[in-house]
Design a protein around this motif. Structure first.
Motif, PDB file in Angstrom:
ATOM      1  N   SER A  70      -8.886  -8.300  -4.239  1.00 45.49           N
ATOM      2  CA  SER A  70     -10.081  -7.545  -3.848  1.00 45.49           C
ATOM      3  C   SER A  70     -11.343  -8.174  -4.427  1.00 45.49           C
ATOM      4  O   SER A  70     -11.303  -8.818  -5.480  1.00 45.49           O
ATOM      5  CB  SER A  70      -9.958  -6.096  -4.319  1.00 45.49           C
ATOM      6  N   ALA A 124      -5.886   2.497  -5.346  1.00 43.45           N
ATOM      7  CA  ALA A 124      -6.822   1.372  -5.286  1.00 43.45           C
ATOM      8  C   ALA A 124      -7.342   1.264  -3.851  1.00 43.45           C
ATOM      9  O   ALA A 124      -6.624   1.559  -2.895  1.00 43.45           O
ATOM     10  CB  ALA A 124      -6.124   0.079  -5.697  1.00 43.45           C
ATOM     11  N   ARG A 133     -13.031  -3.858  -5.359  1.00 40.05           N
ATOM     12  CA  ARG A 133     -12.477  -3.592  -6.688  1.00 40.05           C
ATOM     13  C   ARG A 133     -12.874  -2.179  -7.134  1.00 40.05           C
ATOM     14  O   ARG A 133     -13.753  -1.998  -7.979  1.00 40.05           O
ATOM     15  CB  ARG A 133     -12.915  -4.665  -7.676  1.00 40.05           C
ATOM     16  N   VAL A 171     -11.060   1.832  -7.903  1.00 40.56           N
ATOM     17  CA  VAL A 171      -9.867   2.630  -8.165  1.00 40.56           C
ATOM     18  C   VAL A 171     -10.294   4.066  -8.424  1.00 40.56           C
ATOM     19  O   VAL A 171     -11.337   4.308  -9.048  1.00 40.56           O
ATOM     20  CB  VAL A 171      -9.102   2.082  -9.398  1.00 40.56           C
ATOM     21  N   GLU A 218      -2.996   0.079 -11.147  1.00 43.14           N
ATOM     22  CA  GLU A 218      -4.043   0.022 -10.119  1.00 43.14           C
ATOM     23  C   GLU A 218      -4.818  -1.293 -10.181  1.00 43.14           C
ATOM     24  O   GLU A 218      -5.194  -1.850  -9.143  1.00 43.14           O
ATOM     25  CB  GLU A 218      -4.988   1.224 -10.240  1.00 43.14           C
ATOM     26  N   HIS A 275      -3.034  -3.847  -8.267  1.00 42.38           N
ATOM     27  CA  HIS A 275      -3.306  -3.748  -6.819  1.00 42.38           C
ATOM     28  C   HIS A 275      -4.538  -4.576  -6.448  1.00 42.38           C
ATOM     29  O   HIS A 275      -4.545  -5.267  -5.434  1.00 42.38           O
ATOM     30  CB  HIS A 275      -3.555  -2.300  -6.394  1.00 42.38           C
ATOM     31  N   LEU A 276      -5.581  -4.484  -7.260  1.00 45.15           N
ATOM     32  CA  LEU A 276      -6.820  -5.206  -6.960  1.00 45.15           C
ATOM     33  C   LEU A 276      -6.631  -6.722  -7.037  1.00 45.15           C
ATOM     34  O   LEU A 276      -7.428  -7.472  -6.478  1.00 45.15           O
ATOM     35  CB  LEU A 276      -7.935  -4.758  -7.912  1.00 45.15           C
TER      36      LEU A 276
END
Length: 187
Positions: free
Chosen positions: A22, A52, A61, A63, A152, A155-156
């Motif tokens: 991200s 996210a 970016r 969350v 999280e 995830h980014l």
């Protein structure tokens, strides 16, 4: 506010998005606040404790999280589960420091429905992020808060919690999620 579709790993197009890194957010504006509101509503509806932006297809970016660990408002009682809403917002989150001590926690993920497995992560981390008002916050966190934050943040960076598992356990997760999603479609 709107509930958005959560991307899942059983869909190849969704998985391709989930594996992307991200982009940093330049600043807090009305569109970002709206996105965070949608994310929070989507997370609550799922239900989950963290989400996210990439999980709803937004490569930003950002969350949102709610561990239900807020203080009870004066004159109000916690929910039956003892949880008090405590929504948190993280813009451009980062880890500044991680402890050598590790913590193992059974994680789940809204993008990997109905699959849980143990993941080992640093027990304490010092983090920095911008809050909903655009103020830079630095704090040291631990326990479930640290686990969720790191999950999280992964995830980014295009990392799923199953990426921390052995190949066999990752394959098992993929098989289970595909079966779960087929059963949902047939219902």
């Amino acid at each position: 506010m709107a509930i958005r579709r959560i991307l899942t790993i059983d869909n190849p197009a969704d998985l391709a998005i989930l594996k992307q890194v991200s982009k940093p957010v330049e600043g807090v504006d009305a569109s970002l606040l709206s996105l965070m509101d949608d994310m929070l509503e989507t997370m609550y509806d799922a239900p989950g404790i963290g989400l996210a932006a990439v999980q709803i297809g937004e490569l930003k970016r950002v969350v949102v999280m709610d561990l239900g660990d807020g203080p009870a408002p004066e004159g109000e009682e916690p929910t039956e589960e003892g949880r008090v809403p405590n929504p948190r917002f993280f813009i451009n989150p980062e880890v500044l420091w991680a402890s050598d001590e590790m913590f193992c926690y059974e994680e789940g993920c809204l993008s990997i429905p109905e699959y849980f497995d143990s993941v080992e992560r640093p027990a304490r981390v010092r983090v920095a992020y911008l809050n909903r008002e655009g103020e830079r916050i630095e704090e040291e966190i631990e326990g479930l808060y640290a686990v969720c934050y790191q999950h999280e943040l992964d995830h980014l960076n295009g990392v799923l919690f199953i990426d921390h598992l052995s190949r066999l356990r990752r394959d098992r997760a993929m098989t289970k999620v595909k079966k779960t999603m087929r059963m949902r479609e047939d219902a």
